[in-house]
Design a protein around this motif. Structure first.
Motif, PDB file in Angstrom:
ATOM      1  N   VAL A  21      14.269   9.702   2.523  1.00 38.71           N
ATOM      2  CA  VAL A  21      14.763   8.421   3.011  1.00 38.71           C
ATOM      3  C   VAL A  21      14.108   7.984   4.315  1.00 38.71           C
ATOM      4  O   VAL A  21      14.051   8.753   5.283  1.00 38.71           O
ATOM      5  CB  VAL A  21      16.300   8.547   3.243  1.00 38.71           C
ATOM      6  N   ASP A  22      13.623   6.758   4.330  1.00 36.01           N
ATOM      7  CA  ASP A  22      13.301   6.113   5.602  1.00 36.01           C
ATOM      8  C   ASP A  22      14.318   4.980   5.782  1.00 36.01           C
ATOM      9  O   ASP A  22      14.279   3.974   5.059  1.00 36.01           O
ATOM     10  CB  ASP A  22      11.866   5.563   5.597  1.00 36.01           C
ATOM     11  N   PRO A  23      15.245   5.132   6.721  1.00 31.99           N
ATOM     12  CA  PRO A  23      16.336   4.152   6.839  1.00 31.99           C
ATOM     13  C   PRO A  23      15.847   2.774   7.279  1.00 31.99           C
ATOM     14  O   PRO A  23      16.403   1.757   6.865  1.00 31.99           O
ATOM     15  CB  PRO A  23      17.269   4.765   7.887  1.00 31.99           C
ATOM     16  N   GLY A  68       2.667  -3.144   8.913  1.00 33.37           N
ATOM     17  CA  GLY A  68       3.611  -2.433   9.789  1.00 33.37           C
ATOM     18  C   GLY A  68       4.722  -1.709   9.062  1.00 33.37           C
ATOM     19  O   GLY A  68       5.671  -1.247   9.695  1.00 33.37           O
ATOM     20  N   ALA A  69       4.644  -1.601   7.742  1.00 37.36           N
ATOM     21  CA  ALA A  69       5.646  -0.841   6.976  1.00 37.36           C
ATOM     22  C   ALA A  69       4.958  -0.256   5.749  1.00 37.36           C
ATOM     23  O   ALA A  69       4.642  -0.982   4.797  1.00 37.36           O
ATOM     24  CB  ALA A  69       6.821  -1.721   6.574  1.00 37.36           C
ATOM     25  N   CYS A  70       4.747   1.045   5.786  1.00 37.28           N
ATOM     26  CA  CYS A  70       4.002   1.721   4.704  1.00 37.28           C
ATOM     27  C   CYS A  70       4.629   1.471   3.335  1.00 37.28           C
ATOM     28  O   CYS A  70       3.929   1.197   2.359  1.00 37.28           O
ATOM     29  CB  CYS A  70       3.969   3.213   5.027  1.00 37.28           C
ATOM     30  N   SER A  71       5.948   1.567   3.253  1.00 33.13           N
ATOM     31  CA  SER A  71       6.604   1.408   1.938  1.00 33.13           C
ATOM     32  C   SER A  71       6.308   0.028   1.356  1.00 33.13           C
ATOM     33  O   SER A  71       6.082  -0.111   0.147  1.00 33.13           O
ATOM     34  CB  SER A  71       8.119   1.624   2.061  1.00 33.13           C
TER      35      SER A  71
HETATM   36  C1  IPD Z   1       5.671   3.455  10.256  1.00 36.66           C
HETATM   37  C2  IPD Z   1       5.235   2.292   9.382  1.00 36.66           C
HETATM   38  C3  IPD Z   1       3.803   1.904   9.704  1.00 36.66           C
HETATM   39  C4  IPD Z   1       2.854   3.061   9.529  1.00 36.66           C
HETATM   40  C5  IPD Z   1       3.309   4.221  10.382  1.00 36.66           C
HETATM   41  C6  IPD Z   1       4.735   4.607  10.046  1.00 36.66           C
HETATM   42  P1  IPD Z   1       8.296   3.554  10.839  1.00 36.66           P
HETATM   43  O1  IPD Z   1       6.979   3.871   9.898  1.00 36.66           O
HETATM   44  O2  IPD Z   1       5.347   2.609   8.028  1.00 36.66           O
HETATM   45  O3  IPD Z   1       3.350   0.858   8.885  1.00 36.66           O
HETATM   46  O4  IPD Z   1       1.564   2.653   9.877  1.00 36.66           O
HETATM   47  O5  IPD Z   1       2.436   5.299  10.158  1.00 36.66           O
HETATM   48  O6  IPD Z   1       5.138   5.672  10.886  1.00 36.66           O
HETATM   49  O7  IPD Z   1       8.037   4.274  12.132  1.00 36.66           O
HETATM   50  O8  IPD Z   1       8.354   2.096  11.016  1.00 36.66           O
HETATM   51  O9  IPD Z   1       9.404   4.125  10.047  1.00 36.66           O
END
Ligand code: IPD
Length: 279
Positions: free
Chosen positions: A102-104, A204-207
């Motif tokens: 989980v990433d909240p 800015g958000a990998c998912s």
């Molecule tokens: C980050 C984001 C970001 C990615 C970073 C992650 P967070 O997760 O997914 O796009 O480049 O490597 O750590 O810190 O926002 O949960």
């Protein structure tokens, strides 16, 4: 829209061994949606309470913690004995063979600044294999989701990725870690890749990068130094949309997700550009 979750709204699957993937999938989608509503509703207050983690630019808001606690508590009630691996708290070992990754809030910096691209990401693993995943993007109300072998969807819409002619015509997303040293290297790689592709995107958000690749709104995504919670759900969604997914071979390793038509060329380009110790 409801703002709280009542476990009794879900079928009572507590206490059973491993339920069918359809049950885990439904629960992942429901919890991601509910957690998304929670973080959306609490955003303005949460960003007043911010701490830092691995570096001064790696932030955690009160809502990252509260949302993970919400999901962990819900799962402890609904699926006691399942493992839990989240960004903000110590891991919980699985007694059932099921583990929730989980990433909240993925995209915490976007959340902090009021940018719309943040998400709740929930991947569900059975005996070490991710079998279902849900990524909720609360600012648009979308839920991206997949079951192993059953395709990927944004809500009810099937996702099929893209089919770029070649690497030079490809829109490639990437991301950067929070440590200055890694960032410097990641910047060098981007500088080398940029002349070989259509353009770069840094959301800015990998998912959500992975879901965008699944939807074909970018052609590829790569990053190294990610954590499992960043990509567990999104990598399954991308794979189920037909993308070529190359998972990291070790901790801190490289994740590459690309349309099949460009995957080999992108990996080759990255291998030429990346520092040896980052592959
Ligand atoms: C980050 C984001 C970001 C990615 C970073 C992650 P967070 O997760 O997914 O796009 O480049 O490597 O750590 O810190 O926002 O949960």
């Amino acid at each position: 829209m409801r703002r709280t979750a009542d476990p009794l709204d879900l079928d009572d699957i507590a206490g059973r061994a491993i339920p069918p993937v359809t049950e885990l999938h439904r629960l992942a989608m429901q919890l991601a949606t509910q957690a998304g509503e929670l973080i959306l509703a609490g955003r303005d207050e949460a960003v007043l309470d911010v701490d830092t983690k691995t570096s001064a630019v790696d932030v955690v808001t009160a809502m990252d913690l509260a949302c993970e606690r919400f999901l962990r508590d819900q799962l402890a009630t609904i699926r006691p004995g399942d493992g839990f691996y989240g960004e903000e708290h110590d891991p919980l070992e699985s007694e059932t063979g099921v583990r929730w990754i989980v990433d909240p809030i993925d995209g915490t910096v976007n959340y902090l600044y009021g940018l719309p691209d943040y998400a709740v990401s929930i991947g569900v693993e059975v005996h070490g294999v991710v079998v279902t995943g849900a990524v909720a993007r609360p600012r648009t109300g979308d839920v991206f989701h997949a079951r192993l072998g059953e395709g990927a969807y944004r809500n009810e819409t099937r996702l099929l990725g893209s089919d770029p002619a070649d690497l030079g015509m490809s829109l490639v997303a990437t991301g950067f870690g929070y440590g200055a040293d890694r960032r410097a290297k990641q910047g060098q790689v981007v500088a080398g890749l940029l002349p070989q592709i259509r353009d770069i995107r840094r959301l800015g958000a990998c998912s959500l990068d992975l879901c965008n690749a699944a939807a074909g709104t970018v052609d590829a995504y790569y990053e190294w130094g990610l954590h499992e919670w960043d990509f567990a759900a999104g990598a399954l969604i991308a794979a189920e949309a037909g993308l070529d997914v190359r998972r990291p071979q070790r901790e801190d390793g490289l994740l590459v997700v690309a349309a099949p038509s460009i995957a080999d060329d992108l990996v080759a380009a990255l291998e030429r550009l990346m520092p040896e110790d980052s592959l």
